[in-house]
Motif scaffolding. Structure first.
Motif, PDB file in Angstrom:
ATOM      1  N   LEU A  53       6.525  10.536  -4.030  1.00  0.00           N
ATOM      2  CA  LEU A  53       5.457  10.214  -3.076  1.00  0.00           C
ATOM      3  C   LEU A  53       4.505   9.188  -3.654  1.00  0.00           C
ATOM      4  O   LEU A  53       4.088   8.240  -2.964  1.00  0.00           O
ATOM      5  CB  LEU A  53       4.704  11.490  -2.684  1.00  0.00           C
ATOM      6  CG  LEU A  53       3.501  11.300  -1.764  1.00  0.00           C
ATOM      7  CD1 LEU A  53       3.932  10.718  -0.421  1.00  0.00           C
ATOM      8  CD2 LEU A  53       2.765  12.630  -1.571  1.00  0.00           C
ATOM      9  N   SER A  54       4.157   9.356  -4.939  1.00  0.00           N
ATOM     10  CA  SER A  54       3.254   8.379  -5.575  1.00  0.00           C
ATOM     11  C   SER A  54       3.890   7.007  -5.601  1.00  0.00           C
ATOM     12  O   SER A  54       3.231   5.986  -5.335  1.00  0.00           O
ATOM     13  CB  SER A  54       2.925   8.828  -7.005  1.00  0.00           C
ATOM     14  OG  SER A  54       2.259  10.067  -6.993  1.00  0.00           O
ATOM     15  N   GLU A  55       5.188   6.955  -5.913  1.00  0.00           N
ATOM     16  CA  GLU A  55       5.884   5.668  -5.956  1.00  0.00           C
ATOM     17  C   GLU A  55       5.901   5.008  -4.575  1.00  0.00           C
ATOM     18  O   GLU A  55       5.620   3.806  -4.440  1.00  0.00           O
ATOM     19  CB  GLU A  55       7.315   5.895  -6.468  1.00  0.00           C
ATOM     20  CG  GLU A  55       8.136   4.618  -6.543  1.00  0.00           C
ATOM     21  CD  GLU A  55       9.571   4.916  -6.961  1.00  0.00           C
ATOM     22  OE1 GLU A  55      10.426   4.017  -6.769  1.00  0.00           O
ATOM     23  OE2 GLU A  55       9.842   6.025  -7.461  1.00  0.00           O
ATOM     24  N   LEU A  58       2.410   3.617  -3.635  1.00  0.00           N
ATOM     25  CA  LEU A  58       2.041   2.364  -4.286  1.00  0.00           C
ATOM     26  C   LEU A  58       2.799   1.189  -3.673  1.00  0.00           C
ATOM     27  O   LEU A  58       2.244   0.097  -3.507  1.00  0.00           O
ATOM     28  CB  LEU A  58       2.328   2.465  -5.791  1.00  0.00           C
ATOM     29  CG  LEU A  58       1.432   3.453  -6.552  1.00  0.00           C
ATOM     30  CD1 LEU A  58       1.871   3.564  -8.005  1.00  0.00           C
ATOM     31  CD2 LEU A  58      -0.036   3.027  -6.483  1.00  0.00           C
ATOM     32  N   GLN A  59       4.092   1.400  -3.347  1.00  0.00           N
ATOM     33  CA  GLN A  59       4.857   0.335  -2.691  1.00  0.00           C
ATOM     34  C   GLN A  59       4.255   0.003  -1.320  1.00  0.00           C
ATOM     35  O   GLN A  59       4.191  -1.171  -0.925  1.00  0.00           O
ATOM     36  CB  GLN A  59       6.316   0.777  -2.541  1.00  0.00           C
ATOM     37  CG  GLN A  59       7.072   0.886  -3.851  1.00  0.00           C
ATOM     38  CD  GLN A  59       8.477   1.433  -3.648  1.00  0.00           C
ATOM     39  OE1 GLN A  59       8.891   1.751  -2.543  1.00  0.00           O
ATOM     40  NE2 GLN A  59       9.232   1.553  -4.770  1.00  0.00           N
ATOM     41  N   TRP A  60       3.860   1.025  -0.628  1.00  0.00           N
ATOM     42  CA  TRP A  60       3.260   0.772   0.702  1.00  0.00           C
ATOM     43  C   TRP A  60       1.953   0.005   0.599  1.00  0.00           C
ATOM     44  O   TRP A  60       1.700  -0.921   1.369  1.00  0.00           O
ATOM     45  CB  TRP A  60       3.041   2.116   1.417  1.00  0.00           C
ATOM     46  CG  TRP A  60       2.239   1.977   2.683  1.00  0.00           C
ATOM     47  CD1 TRP A  60       2.638   1.466   3.843  1.00  0.00           C
ATOM     48  CD2 TRP A  60       0.864   2.346   2.859  1.00  0.00           C
ATOM     49  NE1 TRP A  60       1.630   1.492   4.777  1.00  0.00           N
ATOM     50  CE2 TRP A  60       0.516   2.040   4.184  1.00  0.00           C
ATOM     51  CE3 TRP A  60      -0.093   2.936   2.018  1.00  0.00           C
ATOM     52  CZ2 TRP A  60      -0.751   2.275   4.684  1.00  0.00           C
ATOM     53  CZ3 TRP A  60      -1.349   3.177   2.535  1.00  0.00           C
ATOM     54  CH2 TRP A  60      -1.674   2.836   3.864  1.00  0.00           C
ATOM     55  N   GLN A  77      -2.051  15.986  -2.913  1.00  0.00           N
ATOM     56  CA  GLN A  77      -2.723  14.887  -2.207  1.00  0.00           C
ATOM     57  C   GLN A  77      -2.755  13.648  -3.088  1.00  0.00           C
ATOM     58  O   GLN A  77      -2.866  13.736  -4.324  1.00  0.00           O
ATOM     59  CB  GLN A  77      -4.158  15.277  -1.821  1.00  0.00           C
ATOM     60  CG  GLN A  77      -4.233  16.177  -0.601  1.00  0.00           C
ATOM     61  CD  GLN A  77      -5.672  16.375  -0.140  1.00  0.00           C
ATOM     62  OE1 GLN A  77      -6.433  17.117  -0.775  1.00  0.00           O
ATOM     63  NE2 GLN A  77      -6.031  15.735   0.965  1.00  0.00           N
ATOM     64  N   ILE A  78      -2.634  12.498  -2.419  1.00  0.00           N
ATOM     65  CA  ILE A  78      -2.644  11.221  -3.116  1.00  0.00           C
ATOM     66  C   ILE A  78      -4.077  10.888  -3.529  1.00  0.00           C
ATOM     67  O   ILE A  78      -5.016  10.983  -2.733  1.00  0.00           O
ATOM     68  CB  ILE A  78      -2.079  10.103  -2.226  1.00  0.00           C
ATOM     69  CG1 ILE A  78      -0.597  10.307  -1.961  1.00  0.00           C
ATOM     70  CG2 ILE A  78      -2.327   8.728  -2.829  1.00  0.00           C
ATOM     71  CD1 ILE A  78       0.272  10.115  -3.167  1.00  0.00           C
ATOM     72  N   ASP A  79      -4.216  10.482  -4.803  1.00  0.00           N
ATOM     73  CA  ASP A  79      -5.496   9.966  -5.283  1.00  0.00           C
ATOM     74  C   ASP A  79      -5.532   8.477  -4.970  1.00  0.00           C
ATOM     75  O   ASP A  79      -4.750   7.703  -5.539  1.00  0.00           O
ATOM     76  CB  ASP A  79      -5.626  10.206  -6.790  1.00  0.00           C
ATOM     77  CG  ASP A  79      -6.936   9.672  -7.330  1.00  0.00           C
ATOM     78  OD1 ASP A  79      -7.822   9.295  -6.520  1.00  0.00           O
ATOM     79  OD2 ASP A  79      -7.082   9.608  -8.564  1.00  0.00           O
ATOM     80  N   PRO A  80      -6.402   8.022  -4.051  1.00  0.00           N
ATOM     81  CA  PRO A  80      -6.387   6.609  -3.667  1.00  0.00           C
ATOM     82  C   PRO A  80      -6.622   5.665  -4.843  1.00  0.00           C
ATOM     83  O   PRO A  80      -6.123   4.535  -4.837  1.00  0.00           O
ATOM     84  CB  PRO A  80      -7.528   6.514  -2.646  1.00  0.00           C
ATOM     85  CG  PRO A  80      -7.702   7.895  -2.130  1.00  0.00           C
ATOM     86  CD  PRO A  80      -7.392   8.797  -3.291  1.00  0.00           C
ATOM     87  N   ALA A  81      -7.359   6.091  -5.843  1.00  0.00           N
ATOM     88  CA  ALA A  81      -7.663   5.199  -6.950  1.00  0.00           C
ATOM     89  C   ALA A  81      -6.436   4.926  -7.820  1.00  0.00           C
ATOM     90  O   ALA A  81      -6.118   3.777  -8.146  1.00  0.00           O
ATOM     91  CB  ALA A  81      -8.792   5.788  -7.798  1.00  0.00           C
TER      92      ALA A  81
END
Length: 583
Positions: free
Chosen positions: A86-88, A91-93, A120-124
Motif C-alpha cells: 500500500l505504501s508503495e 507513493l507511485q500515485w 493508515q497512510i502517513d501523508p508525510a
C-alpha cells in the motif's frame, strides 16, 4: 362620378386589406415566437443538463482514477494487499497524479484472527502505520466486521447496525471502502483486505468542483446559481456559489461523487475476457451529493419568457410602425385628394370670378365703342363700372400671386415695429367702399397706447383688410363688425368680430386651408377665392405670431391675431420662426 366612387372604394379597400394582413402576420408571429421560445427553453435545459451530467461523470472519473491506482491493471490481484505494498502504491500515485490532495486519509483494513486491524497512510512519509479506528469511521468498521463475520462463518454481532441501501448519511459521504482480496481461494485469515478512502472536503470545495464547473459551464457559469447538497439530507449544503440557499425548483440537477466500480472491474479483467456490463454508476445516476443548477434570473423559463417578451415587443413595435406608416399614407392620400378637390373648386371659382368682371367690362366697352352711351353721364357710369371691375380683377390676381409667394421657400418678410391702430385704420380705409355698400357698422376700439408689434406694415394691414372684408361679406347679416386689441403677456392680441350666422364646427378647423370655402358661401354665391384666410395665417406665422378662429353659430365669430410686441427702441428685427406660440 362612378369612377370617383370606385376610386374611393379602392382607397378604403387597400388599407383594410393591409390591416388584415398585418393582423394575420401578428398572430402568426406570436405563435412562431411562442413555439420558438419553447424550443429554446428545451434546448437550453437539455444543454444545461448535459453539461452538468458530463461534469458529474468527470468528477466521478477523477475519483475512480485515483482509486484504481491501488489496483493492478489487466489481472486480478494475486495476493491480498499488504501495508508495505500500500505504501508503495501510494507513493507511485502521488508522483503521477494532479490531485495529490484528493484524499484526506487512506486506510487498509485486514483480518488478524477474528479482529480487523487498521493501517493508515502517513501523508508525510507515505508509510502505512497501524492506527486506531477514527470515530467517524464507525459505520464502515461495523460493515466490514459484519462481512468478516460472514467470511469466517460467525453469527453477526447483534450490536451492529443494519445496513440500509441508498446514499450514506452526510458524516459518511466522503468515505468509500473497496474489497482488495487475492486471487487464491479466500482464506479469511490470510487473504481478506479492504481499502478505505476518505476524500478531502476542503479540496473538493476549493479545487476539484470549481475547476470542473469552469470547464463544463464555461462563461455561462456566472449566469447560474450552483448548489451541491447531501443526497441523504438535501437541507445540508456542501458547496454553493450563492450566499443564500436556492429557492424553488432547479433548472437541472444530477447526482455526483461515486466510484465507478464497473471501471475498476474492467481494469482488473485479463485480456480477452468478456467485458462486464457497464454499471449505471459509471455515469451520474448514483452519487452521494446532489448538484442543482438554477439561472440567476429565477429560472430558464424566466429567461426565455423575458426573451419572448422582448421579441414580441419588437414584433408589435414593427407592426405599430407599419400601422403608423399606413395611417400616414392614408392621411396624406386623403389630404392630397382633398387638396386636389379644393384646387379644382378653386379653378372653377376663380374662372367664375374672372369671367363675371370680364363680361361686365366687355359689355361696357362694347357700349362705349358703339356709341350707345352718348350721354356724358352714361359714359361716366360705364367708366366707373370698368374701373370697379378692373380693381376686382386686380384683387383676384393679387391674391393668387400672394398665395404663390407665401408658398415659396424664398419668401421672407422683413419685420419692424408697427402700430396696430395705424394698420387697422389703413385696413378700414381700404374697406370703406364695401362698408358703405353693405351698411354694416364698423366699431374700431383699438387703443392708441398699445405697444407696437413686430410685423411688416403692408402685410399686417392687408391681413386686417382680409378679416374685415370677410366679416362684412359673411357676417354682415348681424349689422356689426368690431375691432379690438389688448396686451396678453409679451403678445398683443387683435380681434376682428362679427355677429353674423357663424361658422359650423365641422368647417371651423378648415377655414385656414387653401382654397377652402364654406357651404354657405358657395350656396349664396358670395364672391371669393378661398385664399384670404390662408394668406392671413401664412403672413402672421411668418411674423412669429399665431392665428385662431372662434365661432358660436348664430351668435358671433371672432378671428384672433397674436403678435409679439416689438422690442423697445428697435428699428427693425428679423422675422421670427414660423408657428411661434405665446409663452
Amino acid at each position: 362620378m362612378k369612377r370617383t366612387s370606385a376610386l374611393q372604394k379602392w382607397s378604403w379597400a387597400l388599407p383594410v386589406l393591409f390591416i388584415i394582413l398585418c393582423v394575420s402576420l401578428g398572430v402568426l408571429q406570436y405563435r412562431w415566437i411562442d413555439e420558438a421560445s419553447r424550443a429554446e427553453r428545451d434546448r437550453l435545459r437539455a444543454g444545461l443538463q448535459d453539461s452538468i451530467t458530463r461534469l458529474a461523470i468527470a468528477i466521478n472519473s477523477d475519483i475512480t482514477s485515483a482509486v484504481s491506482a491501488f489496483f493492478p491493471a489487466g489481472r486480478p490481484p494475486e495476493e491480498p494487499l499488504q501495508p508495505e505494498k500500500l505504501s508503495e502504491l501510494y507513493l507511485q500515485w502521488r508522483e503521477s497524479t494532479h490531485h495529490d490532495d484528493l484524499f484526506a486519509s487512506i486506510g487498509l483494513a485486514v483480518l488478524n484472527g477474528r479482529r480487523l486491524e487498521l493501517f493508515q497512510i502517513d501523508p508525510a512519509s507515505g508509510a502505512a502505520r497501524p492506527s486506531v479506528w477514527p470515530p467517524h469511521w464507525r459505520a464502515i468498521r461495523e460493515r466490514l466486521e459484519m462481512r468478516a463475520a460472514q467470511l469466517l462463518g460467525l453469527p453477526p454481532d447483534p450490536r451492529t447496525r443494519e445496513f440500509r441501501p441508498g446514499p450514506p448519511p452526510p458524516e459518511e459521504a466522503m468515505l468509500f471502502e473497496v474489497a482488495r482480496f487475492g486471487r487464491a481461494a479466500v482464506d479469511p485469515r490470510r487473504n481478506a483486505a479492504w481499502l478505505i478512502f476518505e476524500l478531502d472536503e476542503s479540496y473538493l470545495r476549493s479545487a476539484l468542483i470549481p475547476d470542473h464547473l469552469r470547464r463544463y459551464l464555461g462563461e455561462s457559469l456566472t449566469d447560474y446559481a450552483i448548489e451541491i447538497a447531501y443526497r441523504a439530507d438535501p437541507t445540508l449544503i456542501f458547496y454553493s456559489n450563492e450566499a443564500q440557499s436556492m429557492p424553488g425548483r432547479p433548472d437541472a440537477e444530477t447526482a455526483l461523487l461515486e466510484i465507478q466500480y464497473d471501471r475498476l472491474f474492467r481494469r482488473m479483467a485479463p485480456p480477452g475476457m468478456r467485458e462486464p456490463p457497464r454499471g449505471r454508476n459509471a455515469g451520474a445516476d448514483f452519487g452521494r451529493l446532489l448538484l442543482r443548477v438554477r439561472h440567476r434570473a429565477g429560472s430558464l423559463d424566466a429567461v426565455v419568457a423575458r426573451t419572448r417578451m422582448r421579441n414580441l415587443a419588437v414584433t408589435f413595435s414593427v407592426l405599430l410602425l407599419m400601422f403608423g406608416a399606413l395611417a400616414a399614407i392614408v392621411l396624406s392620400t386623403r389630404r392630397a385628394q382633398r387638396l386636389a378637390n379644393l384646387q379644382m373648386e378653386f379653378v372653377t371659382g376663380v374662372s367664375h370670378e374672372l369671367r363675371t368682371p370680364l363680361t361686365v367690362i366687355r359689355t361696357a366697352a362694347y357700349n362705349l365703342r358703339g356709341k350707345l352711351a352718348s350721354n356724358p353721364a352714361m359714359v361716366e357710369k360705364y367708366g366707373a363700372l370698368i374701373q370697379r371691375e378692373s380693381e376686382r380683377l386686380t384683387e383676384i390676381v393679387e391674391q393668387v400671386l400672394e398665395f404663390a409667394r407665401s408658398r415659396s421657400a424664398a419668401a421672407r418678410l422683413e419685420t419692424e415695429p408697427v402700430h396696430v391702430r395705424e394698420a387697422a385704420e389703413q385696413a378700414l380705409n381700404a374697406c370703406q367702399p364695401l362698408v358703405e355698400a353693405s351698411g354694416v357698422k364698423v366699431e374700431n376700439s383699438i387703443p392708441q397706447d398699445l405697444p407696437p408689434v413686430s410685423a411688416e406694415p403692408r402685410a399686417l394691414a392687408h391681413c386686417l383688410q382680409n378679416l374685415i372684408s370677410n366679416a362684412i361679406k359673411y357676417g354682415g347679416d348681424g349689422g356689426w363688425v368690431g375691432l379690438s386689441a389688448a396686451v396678453k403677456g409679451e403678445f398683443v392680441e387683435i380681434c376682428v368680430a362679427d355677429r353674423g350666422p357663424g361658422i359650423p364646427p365641422d368647417e371651423l378647423r378648415h377655414v385656414f386651408d387653401p382654397f377652402f370655402r364654406g357651404r354657405r358661401a358657395i350656396d349664396d354665391q358670395i364672391h371669393g377665392t378661398g385664399l384670404g384666410l390662408s394668406l392671413v395665417k401664412s403672413a402672421i406665422e411668418s411674423f412669429g405670431g399665431q392665428v385662431e378662429a372662434r365661432s358660436r353659430p348664430g351668435r358671433e365669430t371672432e378671428f384672433l391675431l397674436r403678435l409679439r410686441a416689438a422690442p423697445q427702441n428697435a428699428e427693425a428685427i428679423e422675422p421670427a420662426s414660423t408657428g411661434g406660440r405665446p409663452a
